[in-house]
Design a protein around this motif. Structure first.
Motif, PDB file in Angstrom:
ATOM      1  N   ALA A 124       0.848  -1.193   0.000  1.00 24.97           N
ATOM      2  CA  ALA A 124       0.000   0.000   0.000  1.00 24.97           C
ATOM      3  C   ALA A 124       0.882   1.242   0.000  1.00 24.97           C
ATOM      4  CB  ALA A 124      -0.925   0.017   1.201  1.00 24.97           C
ATOM      5  N   VAL A 125       0.432   2.252  -0.736  1.00 25.03           N
ATOM      6  CA  VAL A 125       1.078   3.567  -0.755  1.00 25.03           C
ATOM      7  C   VAL A 125       0.027   4.583  -0.361  1.00 25.03           C
ATOM      8  CG1 VAL A 125       2.248   5.304  -2.170  1.00 25.03           C
ATOM      9  CG2 VAL A 125       2.658   2.864  -2.600  1.00 25.03           C
ATOM     10  N   VAL A 126       0.384   5.484   0.567  1.00 24.91           N
ATOM     11  CA  VAL A 126      -0.513   6.568   0.951  1.00 24.91           C
ATOM     12  C   VAL A 126       0.237   7.881   0.783  1.00 24.91           C
ATOM     13  CG1 VAL A 126      -1.986   7.544   2.738  1.00 24.91           C
ATOM     14  CG2 VAL A 126      -1.628   5.057   2.655  1.00 24.91           C
ATOM     15  N   ASN A 127      -0.323   8.768  -0.013  1.00 25.91           N
ATOM     16  CA  ASN A 127       0.272  10.088  -0.266  1.00 25.91           C
ATOM     17  C   ASN A 127      -0.490  11.159   0.506  1.00 25.91           C
ATOM     18  OD1 ASN A 127       1.975   8.844  -2.186  1.00 25.91           O
ATOM     19  ND2 ASN A 127       0.463   9.158  -3.819  1.00 25.91           N
ATOM     20  N   THR A 128       0.223  12.142   1.020  1.00 24.78           N
ATOM     21  CA  THR A 128      -0.427  13.246   1.716  1.00 24.78           C
ATOM     22  C   THR A 128      -0.721  14.379   0.746  1.00 24.78           C
ATOM     23  OG1 THR A 128       0.661  12.712   3.811  1.00 24.78           O
ATOM     24  CG2 THR A 128      -0.269  14.909   3.592  1.00 24.78           C
ATOM     25  N   SER A 129      -2.003  14.575   0.446  1.00 24.24           N
ATOM     26  CA  SER A 129      -2.450  15.702  -0.368  1.00 24.24           C
ATOM     27  C   SER A 129      -2.923  16.797   0.582  1.00 24.24           C
ATOM     28  CB  SER A 129      -3.543  15.255  -1.347  1.00 24.24           C
ATOM     29  OG  SER A 129      -3.930  16.312  -2.203  1.00 24.24           O
ATOM     30  N   SER A 130      -4.001  17.492   0.267  1.00 20.83           N
ATOM     31  CA  SER A 130      -4.448  18.613   1.101  1.00 20.83           C
ATOM     32  C   SER A 130      -5.814  19.098   0.641  1.00 20.83           C
ATOM     33  CB  SER A 130      -3.445  19.769   1.001  1.00 20.83           C
ATOM     34  OG  SER A 130      -3.957  20.956   1.565  1.00 20.83           O
ATOM     35  N   ILE A 131      -6.531  19.749   1.547  1.00 24.01           N
ATOM     36  CA  ILE A 131      -7.747  20.459   1.159  1.00 24.01           C
ATOM     37  C   ILE A 131      -7.446  21.483   0.069  1.00 24.01           C
ATOM     38  CG2 ILE A 131      -7.436  22.169   2.999  1.00 24.01           C
ATOM     39  CD1 ILE A 131     -10.791  20.847   1.586  1.00 24.01           C
ATOM     40  N   GLY A 132      -6.191  21.934   0.004  1.00 23.76           N
ATOM     41  CA  GLY A 132      -5.798  22.880  -1.039  1.00 23.76           C
ATOM     42  C   GLY A 132      -5.900  22.316  -2.442  1.00 23.76           C
ATOM     43  N   ALA A 133      -6.009  20.992  -2.567  1.00 22.67           N
ATOM     44  CA  ALA A 133      -6.162  20.372  -3.887  1.00 22.67           C
ATOM     45  C   ALA A 133      -7.583  20.478  -4.413  1.00 22.67           C
ATOM     46  CB  ALA A 133      -5.752  18.901  -3.823  1.00 22.67           C
ATOM     47  N   THR A 134      -8.552  20.667  -3.509  1.00 19.54           N
ATOM     48  CA  THR A 134      -9.956  20.633  -3.933  1.00 19.54           C
ATOM     49  C   THR A 134     -10.726  21.901  -3.596  1.00 19.54           C
ATOM     50  OG1 THR A 134     -10.494  19.485  -1.856  1.00 19.54           O
ATOM     51  CG2 THR A 134     -10.117  18.116  -3.801  1.00 19.54           C
ATOM     52  N   ALA A 135     -10.132  22.796  -2.819  1.00 22.08           N
ATOM     53  CA  ALA A 135     -10.786  24.064  -2.477  1.00 22.08           C
ATOM     54  C   ALA A 135      -9.829  25.211  -2.760  1.00 22.08           C
ATOM     55  CB  ALA A 135     -11.187  24.075  -0.999  1.00 22.08           C
ATOM     56  N   GLY A 136     -10.346  26.271  -3.325  1.00 17.58           N
ATOM     57  CA  GLY A 136      -9.511  27.433  -3.580  1.00 17.58           C
ATOM     58  C   GLY A 136      -9.248  28.198  -2.297  1.00 17.58           C
ATOM     59  N   LEU A 137      -7.988  28.239  -1.865  1.00 12.88           N
ATOM     60  CA  LEU A 137      -7.617  28.926  -0.635  1.00 12.88           C
ATOM     61  C   LEU A 137      -6.826  30.189  -0.972  1.00 12.88           C
ATOM     62  CD1 LEU A 137      -6.390  25.867   1.473  1.00 12.88           C
ATOM     63  CD2 LEU A 137      -8.702  26.835   1.342  1.00 12.88           C
ATOM     64  N   PRO A 138      -7.061  31.276  -0.277  1.00  9.43           N
ATOM     65  CA  PRO A 138      -6.309  32.507  -0.576  1.00  9.43           C
ATOM     66  C   PRO A 138      -4.843  32.378  -0.195  1.00  9.43           C
ATOM     67  CG  PRO A 138      -7.662  32.798   1.393  1.00  9.43           C
ATOM     68  CD  PRO A 138      -8.047  31.476   0.795  1.00  9.43           C
ATOM     69  N   GLN A 139      -3.984  32.971  -1.028  1.00  5.62           N
ATOM     70  CA  GLN A 139      -2.543  33.048  -0.772  1.00  5.62           C
ATOM     71  C   GLN A 139      -1.886  31.670  -0.656  1.00  5.62           C
ATOM     72  OE1 GLN A 139      -0.732  36.107  -0.724  1.00  5.62           O
ATOM     73  NE2 GLN A 139      -2.691  36.694  -1.647  1.00  5.62           N
ATOM     74  N   ARG A 140      -2.358  30.730  -1.467  1.00  6.49           N
ATOM     75  CA  ARG A 140      -1.778  29.387  -1.457  1.00  6.49           C
ATOM     76  C   ARG A 140      -1.638  28.836  -2.888  1.00  6.49           C
ATOM     77  NH1 ARG A 140      -0.768  30.910   2.770  1.00  6.49           N
ATOM     78  NH2 ARG A 140      -1.126  29.984   4.828  1.00  6.49           N
ATOM     79  N   ALA A 141      -1.338  29.707  -3.853  1.00  3.36           N
ATOM     80  CA  ALA A 141      -1.332  29.282  -5.255  1.00  3.36           C
ATOM     81  C   ALA A 141      -0.340  28.149  -5.501  1.00  3.36           C
ATOM     82  CB  ALA A 141      -1.015  30.470  -6.159  1.00  3.36           C
ATOM     83  N   LEU A 142       0.898  28.337  -5.113  1.00  2.00           N
ATOM     84  CA  LEU A 142       1.928  27.321  -5.350  1.00  2.00           C
ATOM     85  C   LEU A 142       1.656  26.056  -4.550  1.00  2.00           C
ATOM     86  CD1 LEU A 142       4.588  26.092  -6.226  1.00  2.00           C
ATOM     87  CD2 LEU A 142       5.783  27.707  -4.724  1.00  2.00           C
ATOM     88  N   TYR A 143       1.360  26.202  -3.289  1.00  2.32           N
ATOM     89  CA  TYR A 143       1.090  25.035  -2.442  1.00  2.32           C
ATOM     90  C   TYR A 143      -0.093  24.246  -2.980  1.00  2.32           C
ATOM     91  CZ  TYR A 143      -0.071  22.267   1.684  1.00  2.32           C
ATOM     92  OH  TYR A 143      -0.352  21.227   2.544  1.00  2.32           O
ATOM     93  N   SER A 144      -1.174  24.919  -3.324  1.00  2.00           N
ATOM     94  CA  SER A 144      -2.363  24.236  -3.829  1.00  2.00           C
ATOM     95  C   SER A 144      -2.085  23.530  -5.152  1.00  2.00           C
ATOM     96  CB  SER A 144      -3.513  25.232  -4.000  1.00  2.00           C
ATOM     97  OG  SER A 144      -3.933  25.738  -2.751  1.00  2.00           O
ATOM     98  N   ALA A 145      -1.306  24.177  -6.015  1.00  2.00           N
ATOM     99  CA  ALA A 145      -0.960  23.543  -7.289  1.00  2.00           C
ATOM    100  C   ALA A 145      -0.192  22.251  -7.061  1.00  2.00           C
ATOM    101  CB  ALA A 145      -0.145  24.501  -8.149  1.00  2.00           C
ATOM    102  N   SER A 146       0.726  22.271  -6.099  1.00  2.00           N
ATOM    103  CA  SER A 146       1.512  21.061  -5.835  1.00  2.00           C
ATOM    104  C   SER A 146       0.640  19.956  -5.255  1.00  2.00           C
ATOM    105  CB  SER A 146       2.684  21.376  -4.895  1.00  2.00           C
ATOM    106  OG  SER A 146       2.266  21.610  -3.566  1.00  2.00           O
ATOM    107  N   LYS A 147      -0.288  20.308  -4.376  1.00  2.00           N
ATOM    108  CA  LYS A 147      -1.131  19.283  -3.776  1.00  2.00           C
ATOM    109  C   LYS A 147      -2.198  18.778  -4.750  1.00  2.00           C
ATOM    110  CE  LYS A 147       0.899  18.891   0.165  1.00  2.00           C
ATOM    111  NZ  LYS A 147       1.548  17.625   0.565  1.00  2.00           N
ATOM    112  N   GLY A 148      -2.618  19.634  -5.686  1.00  2.00           N
ATOM    113  CA  GLY A 148      -3.484  19.149  -6.759  1.00  2.00           C
ATOM    114  C   GLY A 148      -2.763  18.128  -7.614  1.00  2.00           C
TER     115      GLY A 148
END
Length: 247
Positions: A124-148
């Motif tokens: 099994a492999v488990v990767n840590t993504s983020s709410i930033g992958a599915t919700a637009g958060l202010p001031q998190r453009a780069l972080y959200s792009a990476s987690k998407g």
């Protein structure tokens, strides 16, 4: 006997925060766990220095961990860094650095462990993504792009390796009470106000705990979850799916 008894896991970024909670939870449930971390404590057993942005470092750490554990059944790709700012808030070098750690790091670690995962009956492999992958958060453009990208990569990996007996899933935490978030808050002009804002945007009204994320990772990694693959499990107090009325 725990379903994790006899299983061997590696956790990147396992020396602190969510990673440390994941290590503790897997150990509590019976797994043997090696920590791979840039700040690993070499004085402790089963801790190995690993820079997920460097292929040589990854290959050496995974090989050392596999040798110490006697194999690898579970890979938790938790190592990652944050980034603040809008689309103009970070230069090209920082975009490359964040993606190298948060996204390509998953490829480096999993690639190094792949022969061992293929040999496991409970891979099994488990990767840590983020709410930033599915919700637009202010001031998190780069972080959200990476987690998407992590979320998309998880699904592609699941499709590629399902027939090899390797399940791949992601956990997507909301804003968690971690050292990184603590440092962001301490740097704010009004830390108490900023914390209240973070808590208020999650429907259950508080930050997510590291232990809550660890429990979700343990489920995704468990041999009992044999029909769970290619999913993202949100641990975010309902932020991804719920739209509550104001009281």
């Amino acid at each position: 006997m725990s379903e994790f008894a006899g299983l061997k896991a590696i956790v990147t970024g396992g020396a602190s925060g969510i990673g440390a909670a994941i290590v503790a939870e897997l150990e509590r449930q019976g797994a043997a766990v090696a920590v791979l971390d840039l700040n690993a404590d070499q004085a402790k057993p089963l801790q190995f220095t690993c820079d997920v942005a460097d292929t040589g470092s990854v290959n050496a750490a995974v090989a050392a961990a596999a040798d110490a554990l006697g194999g690898i059944d579970i890979v938790v790709n938790n190592a990652g860094i944050g980034a603040a700012g809008d689309i103009a808030g970070n230069d090209d070098a920082e975009w490359a650095r964040v993606f190298s750690i948060n996204v390509t790091g998953i490829s480096r670690v999993t690639r190094a462990a792949l022969p061992l995962l293929r040999a496991s009956d409970h891979a099994a492999v488990v990767n840590t993504s983020s709410i930033g992958a599915t919700a637009g958060l202010p001031q998190r453009a780069l972080y959200s792009a990476s987690k998407g990208a992590v979320l998309s990569l998880t699904r592609a990996m699941a499709a590629d390796h399902l027939r090899e007996g390797i399940r791949v899933n992601a956990v997507s935490p909301g804003t968690a009470d971690t050292p990184w978030v603590g440092r962001l808050l301490s740097a704010a002009e009004d830390p108490a106000y900023e914390r209240a804002q973070l808590e208020a945007r999650q429907p259950h009204g508080r930050l997510v705990s590291a232990d809550e994320v660890a429990h979700a990772v343990a489920y995704l990694a468990s041999p009992r979850a044999t029909s769970t693959t290619g999913v993202s499990l949100a641990v975010d107090g309902g932020m991804q799916e719920l739209r509550l009325r104001k009281e």
